[in-house]
Design a protein around this motif. Structure first.
Motif, PDB file in Angstrom:
ATOM      1  N   ARG A 122       0.836  -1.199   0.000  1.00  0.00           N
ATOM      2  CA  ARG A 122       0.000   0.000   0.000  1.00  0.00           C
ATOM      3  C   ARG A 122       0.874   1.252   0.000  1.00  0.00           C
ATOM      4  NH1 ARG A 122      -5.372  -0.360   1.106  1.00  0.00           N
ATOM      5  NH2 ARG A 122      -6.473   1.565   1.484  1.00  0.00           N
ATOM      6  N   ASN A 123       0.500   2.229  -0.787  1.00  0.00           N
ATOM      7  CA  ASN A 123       1.178   3.520  -0.871  1.00  0.00           C
ATOM      8  C   ASN A 123       0.113   4.570  -0.532  1.00  0.00           C
ATOM      9  OD1 ASN A 123       2.761   5.730  -1.459  1.00  0.00           O
ATOM     10  ND2 ASN A 123       3.449   4.957  -3.443  1.00  0.00           N
ATOM     11  N   ALA A 124       0.097   4.973   0.745  1.00  0.00           N
ATOM     12  CA  ALA A 124      -0.967   5.855   1.242  1.00  0.00           C
ATOM     13  C   ALA A 124      -0.882   7.253   0.630  1.00  0.00           C
ATOM     14  CB  ALA A 124      -0.884   5.949   2.762  1.00  0.00           C
ATOM     15  N   GLY A 125      -2.008   7.712   0.106  1.00  0.00           N
ATOM     16  CA  GLY A 125      -2.114   9.068  -0.416  1.00  0.00           C
ATOM     17  C   GLY A 125      -1.236   9.369  -1.612  1.00  0.00           C
ATOM     18  N   ALA A 126      -0.912   8.364  -2.404  1.00  0.00           N
ATOM     19  CA  ALA A 126       0.023   8.545  -3.519  1.00  0.00           C
ATOM     20  C   ALA A 126      -0.624   9.100  -4.783  1.00  0.00           C
ATOM     21  CB  ALA A 126       0.728   7.232  -3.828  1.00  0.00           C
ATOM     22  N   ALA A 127      -1.941   9.206  -4.812  1.00  0.00           N
ATOM     23  CA  ALA A 127      -2.643   9.780  -5.962  1.00  0.00           C
ATOM     24  C   ALA A 127      -3.605  10.842  -5.457  1.00  0.00           C
ATOM     25  CB  ALA A 127      -3.411   8.692  -6.707  1.00  0.00           C
ATOM     26  N   TRP A 128      -3.793  11.895  -6.243  1.00  0.00           N
ATOM     27  CA  TRP A 128      -4.755  12.922  -5.849  1.00  0.00           C
ATOM     28  C   TRP A 128      -5.486  13.480  -7.053  1.00  0.00           C
ATOM     29  CZ3 TRP A 128       0.369  14.245  -6.413  1.00  0.00           C
ATOM     30  CH2 TRP A 128       0.650  15.373  -7.180  1.00  0.00           C
ATOM     31  N   PHE A 129      -6.633  14.076  -6.775  1.00  0.00           N
ATOM     32  CA  PHE A 129      -7.440  14.691  -7.830  1.00  0.00           C
ATOM     33  C   PHE A 129      -8.298  15.784  -7.210  1.00  0.00           C
ATOM     34  CE2 PHE A 129      -9.956  11.380  -5.982  1.00  0.00           C
ATOM     35  CZ  PHE A 129     -11.256  11.847  -5.990  1.00  0.00           C
ATOM     36  N   TYR A 130      -8.794  16.656  -8.056  1.00  0.00           N
ATOM     37  CA  TYR A 130      -9.663  17.753  -7.638  1.00  0.00           C
ATOM     38  C   TYR A 130     -11.068  17.488  -8.171  1.00  0.00           C
ATOM     39  CZ  TYR A 130      -5.373  20.130  -6.414  1.00  0.00           C
ATOM     40  OH  TYR A 130      -4.171  20.458  -5.829  1.00  0.00           O
ATOM     41  N   PRO A 131     -11.998  17.036  -7.308  1.00  0.00           N
ATOM     42  CA  PRO A 131     -13.347  16.740  -7.790  1.00  0.00           C
ATOM     43  C   PRO A 131     -14.134  17.992  -8.182  1.00  0.00           C
ATOM     44  CG  PRO A 131     -13.214  16.415  -5.423  1.00  0.00           C
ATOM     45  CD  PRO A 131     -11.820  16.696  -5.904  1.00  0.00           C
ATOM     46  N   GLU A 132     -13.862  19.104  -7.513  1.00  0.00           N
ATOM     47  CA  GLU A 132     -14.535  20.375  -7.814  1.00  0.00           C
ATOM     48  C   GLU A 132     -13.508  21.499  -7.728  1.00  0.00           C
ATOM     49  OE1 GLU A 132     -17.591  20.712  -8.914  1.00  0.00           O
ATOM     50  OE2 GLU A 132     -18.033  18.576  -8.682  1.00  0.00           O
TER      51      GLU A 132
ATOM     52  N   TRP B 142       2.463  10.941  -6.831  1.00  0.00           N
ATOM     53  CA  TRP B 142       3.743  11.242  -6.184  1.00  0.00           C
ATOM     54  C   TRP B 142       4.103  10.070  -5.295  1.00  0.00           C
ATOM     55  CZ3 TRP B 142       3.857  14.666  -1.281  1.00  0.00           C
ATOM     56  CH2 TRP B 142       2.782  14.423  -0.472  1.00  0.00           C
ATOM     57  N   LYS B 143       5.005  10.257  -4.330  1.00  0.00           N
ATOM     58  CA  LYS B 143       5.371   9.222  -3.351  1.00  0.00           C
ATOM     59  C   LYS B 143       5.873   7.934  -4.004  1.00  0.00           C
ATOM     60  CE  LYS B 143       3.126   9.264   0.621  1.00  0.00           C
ATOM     61  NZ  LYS B 143       2.021   9.107   1.577  1.00  0.00           N
ATOM     62  N   GLY B 144       6.818   8.088  -4.942  1.00  0.00           N
ATOM     63  CA  GLY B 144       7.449   6.913  -5.523  1.00  0.00           C
ATOM     64  C   GLY B 144       6.804   6.379  -6.794  1.00  0.00           C
ATOM     65  N   VAL B 145       5.688   6.953  -7.197  1.00  0.00           N
ATOM     66  CA  VAL B 145       5.073   6.519  -8.458  1.00  0.00           C
ATOM     67  C   VAL B 145       5.892   7.134  -9.602  1.00  0.00           C
ATOM     68  CG1 VAL B 145       3.026   6.649  -9.922  1.00  0.00           C
ATOM     69  CG2 VAL B 145       2.784   6.347  -7.446  1.00  0.00           C
ATOM     70  N   LYS B 146       6.306   6.281 -10.527  1.00  0.00           N
ATOM     71  CA  LYS B 146       7.119   6.743 -11.663  1.00  0.00           C
ATOM     72  C   LYS B 146       6.189   7.187 -12.797  1.00  0.00           C
ATOM     73  CE  LYS B 146      10.789   5.241 -14.751  1.00  0.00           C
ATOM     74  NZ  LYS B 146      11.649   4.120 -15.142  1.00  0.00           N
ATOM     75  N   VAL B 147       6.373   8.442 -13.226  1.00  0.00           N
ATOM     76  CA  VAL B 147       5.591   8.953 -14.348  1.00  0.00           C
ATOM     77  C   VAL B 147       6.564   9.234 -15.492  1.00  0.00           C
ATOM     78  CG1 VAL B 147       4.111  10.817 -15.189  1.00  0.00           C
ATOM     79  CG2 VAL B 147       3.816   9.960 -12.860  1.00  0.00           C
ATOM     80  N   GLU B 148       6.339   8.541 -16.595  1.00  0.00           N
ATOM     81  CA  GLU B 148       7.181   8.690 -17.786  1.00  0.00           C
ATOM     82  C   GLU B 148       6.400   9.446 -18.847  1.00  0.00           C
ATOM     83  OE1 GLU B 148       9.483   4.836 -18.601  1.00  0.00           O
ATOM     84  OE2 GLU B 148       7.638   4.208 -17.581  1.00  0.00           O
ATOM     85  N   ARG B 149       7.084  10.378 -19.503  1.00  0.00           N
ATOM     86  CA  ARG B 149       6.461  11.137 -20.600  1.00  0.00           C
ATOM     87  C   ARG B 149       7.248  10.935 -21.869  1.00  0.00           C
ATOM     88  NH1 ARG B 149       5.121  16.868 -17.624  1.00  0.00           N
ATOM     89  NH2 ARG B 149       5.037  15.959 -15.630  1.00  0.00           N
TER      90      ARG B 149
END
Length: 96
Positions: A64-74, A89-96
């Protein structure tokens, strides 16, 4: 052609898209998210110009990676283009 982006953690592809929204963070549209890895979280934070963010925990192969993703619902008007889009964030690798 938009930006090709992929988010991975613990060997799992969490999100993949050809047209993400950039800026300081890569935001993935809701339909690019592999929802089976996301677990609800009670965590929130407030950005003065984006609004209140909701967080999700990630769970892959029992880790489990607590709070590793976020979004703005409104989001506020200044950030309405990222409504519902997810960033990592928190160790998630994002490649572009």
């Amino acid at each position: 052609m938009g930006i090709m982006a992929k988010a991975t953690w613990e060997g799992a592809v969490l999100a993949e898209v050809c047209d993400g929204r950039g800026g300081g963070n890569q935001y993935f549209p809701p339909d690019a998210i592999r929802k089976e890895y996301f677990k609800a979280s009670e965590a929130h934070s407030v950005c003065p110009w984006k609004g209140t963010a909701n967080y999700s925990d990630l769970e892959v192969n029992g880790k489990r990676n607590a709070g590793a993703a976020w979004f703005y619902p409104e989001p506020k008007d200044a950030a309405k283009q990222i409504k519902g889009y997810v960033a990592f964030w928190k160790g998630v690798k994002v490649e572009r």
